[in-house]
Each structure stands twice: as C-alpha cells, then as structure tokens.
Design an enzyme around this catalytic site. Structure first.
Site, short mmCIF file in Angstrom:
data_model
loop_
_atom_site.label_atom_id
_atom_site.label_comp_id
_atom_site.label_asym_id
_atom_site.label_seq_id
_atom_site.Cartn_x
_atom_site.Cartn_y
_atom_site.Cartn_z
N HIS A 201 0.82 -1.21 0.00
CA HIS A 201 0.00 0.00 0.00
C HIS A 201 0.86 1.27 0.00
O HIS A 201 0.33 2.39 0.08
CB HIS A 201 -0.90 -0.03 1.25
CG HIS A 201 -2.08 0.85 1.20
ND1 HIS A 201 -2.35 1.79 2.18
CD2 HIS A 201 -3.07 0.98 0.30
CE1 HIS A 201 -3.46 2.44 1.89
NE2 HIS A 201 -3.92 1.97 0.75
N ASP A 208 16.86 10.93 -7.71
CA ASP A 208 18.28 11.26 -7.60
C ASP A 208 18.77 11.32 -6.16
O ASP A 208 19.82 11.92 -5.88
CB ASP A 208 18.58 12.61 -8.28
CG ASP A 208 18.51 12.52 -9.80
OD1 ASP A 208 18.50 11.38 -10.32
OD2 ASP A 208 18.44 13.57 -10.46
N HIS A 377 -9.41 10.93 1.92
CA HIS A 377 -8.49 9.80 1.84
C HIS A 377 -7.20 10.06 2.62
O HIS A 377 -6.26 9.26 2.58
CB HIS A 377 -8.16 9.52 0.37
CG HIS A 377 -7.59 8.17 0.10
ND1 HIS A 377 -6.30 7.98 -0.36
CD2 HIS A 377 -8.12 6.92 0.24
CE1 HIS A 377 -6.06 6.69 -0.50
NE2 HIS A 377 -7.14 6.02 -0.15
N LYS A 379 -4.44 10.38 5.61
CA LYS A 379 -4.09 9.49 6.73
C LYS A 379 -3.08 10.23 7.60
O LYS A 379 -1.87 10.17 7.36
CB LYS A 379 -3.48 8.19 6.21
CG LYS A 379 -4.32 7.50 5.10
CD LYS A 379 -3.50 7.35 3.88
CE LYS A 379 -4.18 6.73 2.70
NZ LYS A 379 -5.37 6.01 2.80
N ASP A 384 -0.48 16.60 20.30
CA ASP A 384 0.06 17.71 21.07
C ASP A 384 0.66 18.77 20.15
O ASP A 384 0.06 19.11 19.14
CB ASP A 384 1.05 17.20 22.12
CG ASP A 384 0.35 16.42 23.24
OD1 ASP A 384 -0.88 16.51 23.34
OD2 ASP A 384 1.04 15.73 24.01
#
Length: 460
Positions: A201, A208, A377, A379, A384
C-alpha cells in the site's frame, strides 16, 4: 484431517486468542468455507524474510542510517520515546534537517511531481499501490519513458492487486521503452492464496536521492477530477528535501530486493543541517512480515503519551481493542480527541464498519467529524504540539496487520502547527460534527448494518 491440521496451525501461531477462536469456530462450523477463508485471509507472513541480513547491512551502510543519541535531541520526552520505539522495530535512524511541502490537492501534487521527474539526472524510484492508465497515469508514464530514453535509470513498483484493473499492456509498454516496471507480489493461480491478501500500500518516490515523496495519493485521476460524478478526492501527500530521503530510498531498495531483483546501492544527497531546519523525521515501514506491527505500536504509543490533543484524519476507522481503549482513555482524561472520517467513503461495508465505532467514541467524549463534500483519503495523526505522522497507513486492521505501509514521522513544532491548520480548516469548512442525541436517532436498519459490517473488520 485437513481441517484438524489447519486448526492445529491456527492454535500453534499463538495469535490473539479472540482471533484464533474465531478462526477455529469458522473451521468447525463451516469447514469448506472456513478453509477457503483461512487460506486467503488467515495465514501469517511473519516467517517471510524481506531482505537478507547481509544485504540489509550493506544497504544501511550505503544509506548512512547512522544511529543518533536520542537524549541529545532538543525534543520533548514524548517524542524521544516514540523515536526509541521506532529505532527498536526498524533500522535506527533520525534525520534532523528536512524541508517538507504539504499537498492536499491532487493537481498541485502531480504538477510538483512531474517537475521533479523531468529534472531527474540519474535515477527515479517510484512505488504506488495504484498506478492507473488514465490521463494523469499516462502523463506520468510518458515522463518516465522520456527520462529512460535520456539514460535515467527508472524503476517502478506497483501493487498487483491494487492495479489489477489496469491492462497489462500499459506496464508492458513502459518496460518495452526502458522503464523497469514490475508488480509487487504478482498474483498467479498457484500462488493465489499466498498473495491475494497481502498488499503493498506504500506510495514512495525517490528522485536522484535528493527529493522524496510520501503520502496517501496514488496515481489516478480521482485525485484531480473525481470519479463517478463525485468531486476530486481530498488527500495528504508530502514532498521532502533533506536527509530523510535516505530512509525513503532504503524503503524502496528493500522492496526491490524482495522482488528478487538487484540490490540497489545508489547514492543519496548529503545535506548540511541549518539552524532553521526544524523538521526532524523518521520513516517507518510496517508490514505483515515484521515481528512487530510497527505503525500500530506507534499509533498506540503516541495516543498514550498525549497530554493536550489528538487529531486524526483517516478514510476508514476500524481500531483494534487497544487503540479504541487508548483513545477513550485519553478523552476521559481531558485530552482533546478529534476524529475526522468521510461521511461517504468509497466502500459501503467500510462505511458502516467505521460508523459502528462512533457511539462508543462519543460516549467517551471523543469528537467525531464527518467530512461531507467528497471522499477524504488523508491518513494523518497529530498529537500535542510536536508530533505528526502521515503516509499510507489507514486507521484500520488491514493497514496494521495485512498491508505493507510506509509513514513519515515528523517531530517539529512548526510542522505540527502547519498540519493543525490544515485539519482545523477542514473541520471548519468541510465537516459536520456528530452529536450523540442525533446519532442515536439514526435508522435501526443502519444500526444492524453497522453491527454486521463490524464483524468483517479484521479482514477488510
């Protein structure tokens, strides 16, 4: 005898007793179906070696993943604990000086990626779960072919299951033109059960050894023009310039070696850390072959250490028991816990599975926000004032236990503040907060679907 042997294997693996008991029950009650399900979804890859110790040490030397003295870092004790945890479950490394650009819209990210690809002089290592053959995919493929003709070494890893709908001719054309494009864990009939459930996933690009990309966006038009009449997906992706590119290169090289191809020992750029380069970073690979579920442990540790706030964006919210208890404990202790999920994700089953956790979150004082206008979508976990992690890992069973994932872990007050602004802007302009009194009045049929979908959570 086959069923009894399979039950013996399940018991001998010493997994979570609840999960083992569930598999044993299925195998006893519906033997044929249970055996089929176990072969595809229940087997473990813990004994699989991604790379030999000799090659790993060689790669580590080439990448110069030097061990640092964590105690000397100008970071909070909480951040230092997470750094030590990551050093224990993967190759020890920490890079203190990185410039990070945040992308939340596909077109902007792809424009930057195309510029960097066109500027490549030596090599391009590119890895995506989905590499579509649509407009943006054709544009990226054309650039890769162009650079291969110029003598640039171009390598592509795509997940065979994730890109299953893409015609083989698309990747064959790239190979014919000099691009080394190969599927990760190619699924063929004799190996169907061994490979179907294990998905790479990760979304990693190294150019480079100077520029790296990591995040949640695949290569697909859905991030630019949307699909099926819906608007473009909202995601989060990072462009990195700095020492952490070495860790991204290390990640790609391990996967390339696992595919039984040559060991990559290409150089990465050296960087002089400037005083204002505050974005310290680690890169964590996690997957079903590791002894530890690294990202699951990091999420749990970061949540447990939180003193002020925890902000989470995820397309699918299917926490394990430890994680839901940690989130509830944090909220009940006065920590500001906010979870943002899409109101209408791309899977109805995952939608209702995620919704099944809403009420128990609300009861503990966790704030739930539904992203209304389009598919979320992204994630990201923000804790804090200093810690952020973003990458390919969803807050669900599949990402923690079955998928090969890769996340950036950033330790920086300034970057944390930038990501909080993104989260709070989404909350203010795109979201609806879910209130317990309203949530309890949802239709009975939806409650039934939530409960049934939740049962499938471990294999989704």
């Amino acid at each position: 005898m086959t069923i009894l042997g399979t039950i013996g294997v399940v018991i001998s693996e010493n997994r979570n007793p609840v999960k083992s008991l569930a598999w044993v029950t299925v195998l006893v009650m519906v033997p044929i179906l249970g055996l089929f399900l176990y072969l595809f979804f229940g087997r473990s890859l813990k004994s699989v070696v991604m790379i030999s110790r000799k090659n790993r040490l060689k790669l580590r030397g080439e990448a110069r993943l030097d061990t640092i003295d964590v105690d000397k870092l100008n970071l909070t004790d909480s951040s230092k604990q997470i750094i030590r945890l990551v050093n224990s479950v993967t190759e020890p490394h920490f890079f203190p000086g990185n410039h990070i650009e945040i992308f939340t819209e596909g077109q902007v990210k792809y424009d930057a990626l195309k510029r960097d690809l066109l500027a490549a002089k030596h090599y391009i290592n590119l890895q995506y779960f989905i590499f579509s053959a649509d407009k943006i995919g054709q544009e990226i493929a054309s650039i890769l072919i162009k650079k291969a003709h110029e003598g640039v070494k171009v390598r592509v890893i795509y997940d065979h299951v994730g890109s299953w709908s893409i015609k083989a001719a698309f990747f064959k054309h790239m190979r014919d033109e000099g691009v080394e494009a190969y599927p990760f864990l190619r699924v063929t009939f004799p190996q169907l059960a061994n490979r179907l459930n294990w998905r790479n996933h990760r979304k990693v690009v190294v150019i480079d050894g100077k520029v790296g990309y990591i995040g949640g966006m695949n290569i697909a038009d859905r991030y630019v023009t949307g699909e099926h009449g819906h608007p473009a997906w909202r995601d989060t992706h990072l462009r990195i310039v700095g020492g952490a590119v070495k860790a991204l290169q290390f990640s790609f090289a391990v996967d390339w070696n696992f595919m039984k191809r040559m060991l990559l020992t290409q150089p990465t750029q050296s960087y002089n850390v400037q005083p204002n380069d505050a974005d310290g970073m680690q890169v964590l690979d996690s997957g079903p072959t590791g002894m530890w579920n690294g990202m699951s442990l990091v999420f749990l540790k970061a949540i447990s250490l939180a003193k002020k706030c925890i902000y989470i964006q995820t397309p699918y919210f299917l926490p394990n028991d430890g994680q839901i208890k940690a989130l509830q404990t944090a909220a009940l202790s006065g920590v500001d816990v906010r979870i943002m999920i899409p109101r209408t994700p791309d899977s109805k089953v995952l939608r209702y599975s995620s919704f099944s956790y809403v009420q128990e979150c609300l009861q503990a004082g966790i704030k739930i926000y539904f992203y209304d206008k389009r598919m979320l979508h992204a994630k990201c976990v923000i804790v804090d004032d200093e810690f952020v992690t973003a990458g390919s890992t969803n807050f669900d069973y599949r990402s923690f236990e079955h998928n090969f994932e890769c996340n950036a872990l950033i330790y920086s007050k300034s970057f944390n503040a930038r990501m909080k602004r993104v989260f709070l802007n989404d909350q203010r302009t795109e979201c609806t907060r879910i209130i317990m009194s309203h949530w309890k009045r949802r239709p009975r049929g939806q409650k039934v679907l939530e409960s049934l979908s939740r049962l499938l959570g471990p294999i989704l």
